[in-house]
Design a protein around this motif. Structure first.
Motif, PDB file in Angstrom:
ATOM      1  N   GLU B  47      -3.569  -6.252   7.859  1.00  0.00           N
ATOM      2  CA  GLU B  47      -4.234  -7.077   8.814  1.00  0.00           C
ATOM      3  C   GLU B  47      -2.229  -7.242  10.437  1.00  0.00           C
ATOM      4  N   VAL B  48      -1.308  -7.846   9.560  1.00  0.00           N
ATOM      5  CA  VAL B  48      -0.289  -7.966  10.471  1.00  0.00           C
ATOM      6  C   VAL B  48       0.173  -6.768  11.187  1.00  0.00           C
ATOM      7  N   PRO B  49       0.823  -5.380  10.568  1.00  0.00           N
ATOM      8  CA  PRO B  49       1.978  -4.916  11.197  1.00  0.00           C
ATOM      9  C   PRO B  49       1.562  -4.624  12.775  1.00  0.00           C
ATOM     10  N   ALA B  50       2.548  -4.495  13.950  1.00  0.00           N
ATOM     11  CA  ALA B  50       2.765  -4.020  15.077  1.00  0.00           C
ATOM     12  C   ALA B  50       1.357  -2.789  15.545  1.00  0.00           C
ATOM     13  N   ARG B  51       1.767  -1.708  14.579  1.00  0.00           N
ATOM     14  CA  ARG B  51       0.676  -0.654  14.651  1.00  0.00           C
ATOM     15  C   ARG B  51      -0.097  -0.606  13.627  1.00  0.00           C
ATOM     16  N   PRO B  52      -1.222  -1.384  13.306  1.00  0.00           N
ATOM     17  CA  PRO B  52      -2.230  -1.650  12.081  1.00  0.00           C
ATOM     18  C   PRO B  52      -2.782  -0.498  11.849  1.00  0.00           C
ATOM     19  N   SER B  53      -3.522  -0.521  10.455  1.00  0.00           N
ATOM     20  CA  SER B  53      -4.554   1.169  10.224  1.00  0.00           C
ATOM     21  C   SER B  53      -5.282   0.207  10.516  1.00  0.00           C
ATOM     22  N   PHE B  54      -6.340   1.281  10.340  1.00  0.00           N
ATOM     23  CA  PHE B  54      -8.179   1.047   9.855  1.00  0.00           C
ATOM     24  C   PHE B  54      -8.216   1.303   8.867  1.00  0.00           C
ATOM     25  N   ALA B  55      -7.842   1.203   7.829  1.00  0.00           N
ATOM     26  CA  ALA B  55      -8.175   0.781   6.978  1.00  0.00           C
ATOM     27  C   ALA B  55      -7.378   2.479   5.557  1.00  0.00           C
ATOM     28  N   PRO B  56      -7.613   1.375   3.971  1.00  0.00           N
ATOM     29  CA  PRO B  56      -6.399   1.813   3.458  1.00  0.00           C
ATOM     30  C   PRO B  56      -7.172   3.736   3.515  1.00  0.00           C
ATOM     31  N   PRO B  57      -6.504   4.817   2.943  1.00  0.00           N
ATOM     32  CA  PRO B  57      -5.324   4.416   2.701  1.00  0.00           C
ATOM     33  C   PRO B  57      -4.001   4.526   3.756  1.00  0.00           C
ATOM     34  N   PHE B  58      -3.184   3.550   3.099  1.00  0.00           N
ATOM     35  CA  PHE B  58      -1.600   3.926   4.569  1.00  0.00           C
ATOM     36  C   PHE B  58      -0.504   3.960   3.606  1.00  0.00           C
ATOM     37  N   LEU B  59       0.555   4.584   4.132  1.00  0.00           N
ATOM     38  CA  LEU B  59       1.575   4.088   2.772  1.00  0.00           C
ATOM     39  C   LEU B  59       2.940   3.745   3.554  1.00  0.00           C
ATOM     40  N   ARG B  60       4.128   3.038   3.498  1.00  0.00           N
ATOM     41  CA  ARG B  60       4.886   2.673   3.468  1.00  0.00           C
ATOM     42  C   ARG B  60       5.732   3.669   3.276  1.00  0.00           C
ATOM     43  N   ALA B  61       6.790   3.579   4.450  1.00  0.00           N
ATOM     44  CA  ALA B  61       8.144   4.933   3.850  1.00  0.00           C
ATOM     45  C   ALA B  61       9.011   4.098   4.527  1.00  0.00           C
ATOM     46  N   GLY B  62       9.832   3.157   4.219  1.00  0.00           N
ATOM     47  CA  GLY B  62      10.855   2.515   5.566  1.00  0.00           C
ATOM     48  C   GLY B  62      10.604   1.863   5.275  1.00  0.00           C
ATOM     49  N   LYS B  63      10.470   1.624   6.914  1.00  0.00           N
ATOM     50  CA  LYS B  63      10.326   0.359   7.842  1.00  0.00           C
ATOM     51  C   LYS B  63       8.483   0.919   8.060  1.00  0.00           C
ATOM     52  N   ARG B  64       8.313   2.495   7.638  1.00  0.00           N
ATOM     53  CA  ARG B  64       7.410   3.038   8.883  1.00  0.00           C
ATOM     54  C   ARG B  64       6.261   3.067   7.393  1.00  0.00           C
ATOM     55  N   ILE B  65       4.932   2.077   8.585  1.00  0.00           N
ATOM     56  CA  ILE B  65       3.303   1.984   7.734  1.00  0.00           C
ATOM     57  C   ILE B  65       3.175   3.608   8.236  1.00  0.00           C
ATOM     58  N   ILE B  66       2.074   4.360   7.613  1.00  0.00           N
ATOM     59  CA  ILE B  66       1.134   4.826   8.075  1.00  0.00           C
ATOM     60  C   ILE B  66       0.207   5.439   7.500  1.00  0.00           C
ATOM     61  N   GLY B  67      -0.831   5.563   8.163  1.00  0.00           N
ATOM     62  CA  GLY B  67      -2.877   5.825   7.784  1.00  0.00           C
ATOM     63  C   GLY B  67      -2.784   7.092   7.980  1.00  0.00           C
ATOM     64  N   GLN B  68      -4.531   7.124   7.665  1.00  0.00           N
ATOM     65  CA  GLN B  68      -4.982   8.222   7.212  1.00  0.00           C
ATOM     66  C   GLN B  68      -4.768   9.191   7.055  1.00  0.00           C
ATOM     67  N   THR B  69      -5.731   9.617   5.309  1.00  0.00           N
ATOM     68  CA  THR B  69      -4.799  10.684   4.671  1.00  0.00           C
ATOM     69  C   THR B  69      -4.475  10.924   4.907  1.00  0.00           C
ATOM     70  N   ALA B  70      -4.699  12.310   6.032  1.00  0.00           N
ATOM     71  CA  ALA B  70      -4.332  13.795   6.376  1.00  0.00           C
ATOM     72  C   ALA B  70      -3.390  13.068   6.894  1.00  0.00           C
ATOM     73  N   ASN B  71      -2.838  12.238   8.233  1.00  0.00           N
ATOM     74  CA  ASN B  71      -1.998  12.166   8.598  1.00  0.00           C
ATOM     75  C   ASN B  71      -0.703  11.688   7.214  1.00  0.00           C
ATOM     76  N   ILE B  72      -0.663  10.545   6.659  1.00  0.00           N
ATOM     77  CA  ILE B  72       0.144  10.449   5.854  1.00  0.00           C
ATOM     78  C   ILE B  72       0.870  12.238   4.825  1.00  0.00           C
ATOM     79  N   LEU B  73      -0.137  12.847   4.535  1.00  0.00           N
ATOM     80  CA  LEU B  73       0.360  14.183   4.477  1.00  0.00           C
ATOM     81  C   LEU B  73       0.808  15.066   4.785  1.00  0.00           C
ATOM     82  N   LEU B  74       1.069  15.271   5.924  1.00  0.00           N
ATOM     83  CA  LEU B  74       0.852  15.449   6.756  1.00  0.00           C
ATOM     84  C   LEU B  74       3.091  14.964   7.276  1.00  0.00           C
ATOM     85  N   THR B  75       3.061  13.830   7.149  1.00  0.00           N
ATOM     86  CA  THR B  75       4.181  12.955   7.297  1.00  0.00           C
ATOM     87  C   THR B  75       5.407  13.410   5.906  1.00  0.00           C
ATOM     88  N   LEU B  76       4.320  12.826   4.675  1.00  0.00           N
ATOM     89  CA  LEU B  76       5.168  12.999   3.233  1.00  0.00           C
ATOM     90  C   LEU B  76       5.264  14.936   3.361  1.00  0.00           C
TER      91      LEU B  76
END
Lengths: 239, 239
Positions: B47-76
């Motif tokens: 709910e609260v982040p400046a860059r909210p995800s539409f739905a889980p899953p999302f991943l917190r990596a330091g200050k970043r919150i990354i959403g969308q499964t394929a996008n999380i894996l691309l980053t991770l």
């Protein structure tokens, strides 16, 4: 570089998200399957590459063939000036595009809930039920999400991310146009709740190259073969 | 860095594609919503982040919150050694992951063709029709696509791309496990047609950290709340 876009002719479909980006950027591209012998070329390129795509659209950029709409835009965006500079911002815009991709699939499945390989007429009853839920729950949820994203953009630019328009803004424009075509009654009730989304749509439509494209013959009209389809019974409360 | 994964507890779902990558890499992570008060934390971060995800899953990596499964894996992926080196190869693996994401949506929609907000029992008739098409058309199409991708990998490694396993290989493993659970009869007939896919699955299952994970309590069992569901009537030819 001249880009080659491969997508089914005759519909906007998923290819339109790529077309809007290429057109807005004034990029040099050819819409291969709309030219003579183009569908055969598309089918061949779907089959033969070492790295085949699962389905159109795909884009040829030099020797590379890139598939998946959001992936094409991720690759293309920075090259045509429609993506933010930093890696972090680019992945945020990509995340938004992936959410639009999910939405596109849902809006397609409203008229094809059972299977894409059956006719609409064979799944009309299921489609009416799917449409009722889509209009009541999913449309407000998706539009509300993007309204929130615009509102929280720290740059307060009215765009989805940062100070400038990105390909995701163009895609959001396309979603509004599609919903207006497919669900005019539902949209008439809904739009006032999402003023930022509508303002963004208007700014996209006013961009000179995009306005020229939309008025041209290159813009295929919405029709009953694409992702967005206007079946009046799917835009009406039952009874 | 300690990663925080946010996903609904009690199901494998889309979160499992992230879990498999984190586990295989031996990464330091916490599965937040499975801990005490975790679901409330998930809901707040949705709910609260400046860059909210539409739905889980999302991943917190330091200050970043990354959403969308394929996008999380691309980053991770590159951070945990499960992605190729070059940009071009990374985007190819991402393209494969996006195709898996489409497949995941389709397999979910087999038991929920009308709406995710209705119970299965309310859309059972439509689900039977959807399942018949899915088993006959879509399963062979998706498995056949990935069989072809493995066969055409220039490295001839038996993996999807390049010489080493990537997160997309782990995700393909998960698709096979899911289909075996949900559609055991259809899979029994189908598997021999896709030997490379099955061999890849076996190699993934034998990776030591992954094997340990699969045998642990951290691996949630498949059940009737997730994306893959075993309803016998959806695995049987009608009549």
């Amino acid at each position: 570089m001249r880009f080659e876009l491969y997508y089914w002719p005759g519909i906007q479909g998923r290819g339109e998200f790529i077309r809007l980006a290429l057109e807005d950027a004034g990029a040099d591209y050819v819409d291969v399957a709309r030219g003579r012998g183009g569908v055969a070329r598309l089918e061949r390129l779907l089959e033969v590459p070492a790295r085949p795509s699962f389905a159109p659209p795909f884009l040829r950029a030099g020797k590379r063939i890139i598939g998946q709409t959001a992936n094409i835009l991720l690759t293309l965006g920075p090259r045509i000036g429609l993506a933010p500079r930093s890696e972090e911002d680019r992945l945020w815009v990509h995340q938004l595009q992936l959410t639009i991709a999910d939405w596109v699939q849902e809006v397609h499945d409203v008229h094809h809930p059972i299977s894409a390989s059956l006719y609409y007429e064979e799944q009309k009853t299921a489609a009416r039920r799917a449409a009722a839920d889509f209009r009541a729950e999913r449309m407000p949820k998706f539009f509300g999400y993007f309204e929130r994203v615009i509102a929280r953009n720290a740059a307060r630019s009215g765009w989805l991310a940062g100070r400038r328009a990105s390909y995701a803004d163009l895609s959001l424009f396309q979603m509004i146009e599609g919903h207006r075509y497919a669900f005019p009654r539902a949209m008439a009730r809904l739009e006032r709740r999402f003023p930022r989304v509508i303002a963004l749509r208007d700014r996209v439509a006013a961009r000179p190259r995009l306005a020229a494209y939309l008025a041209s013959k290159r813009r295929i009209a919405f029709n009953l073969h694409g992702i967005f389809r206007h079946y009046p019974e799917l835009d009406r409360t039952r009874g």
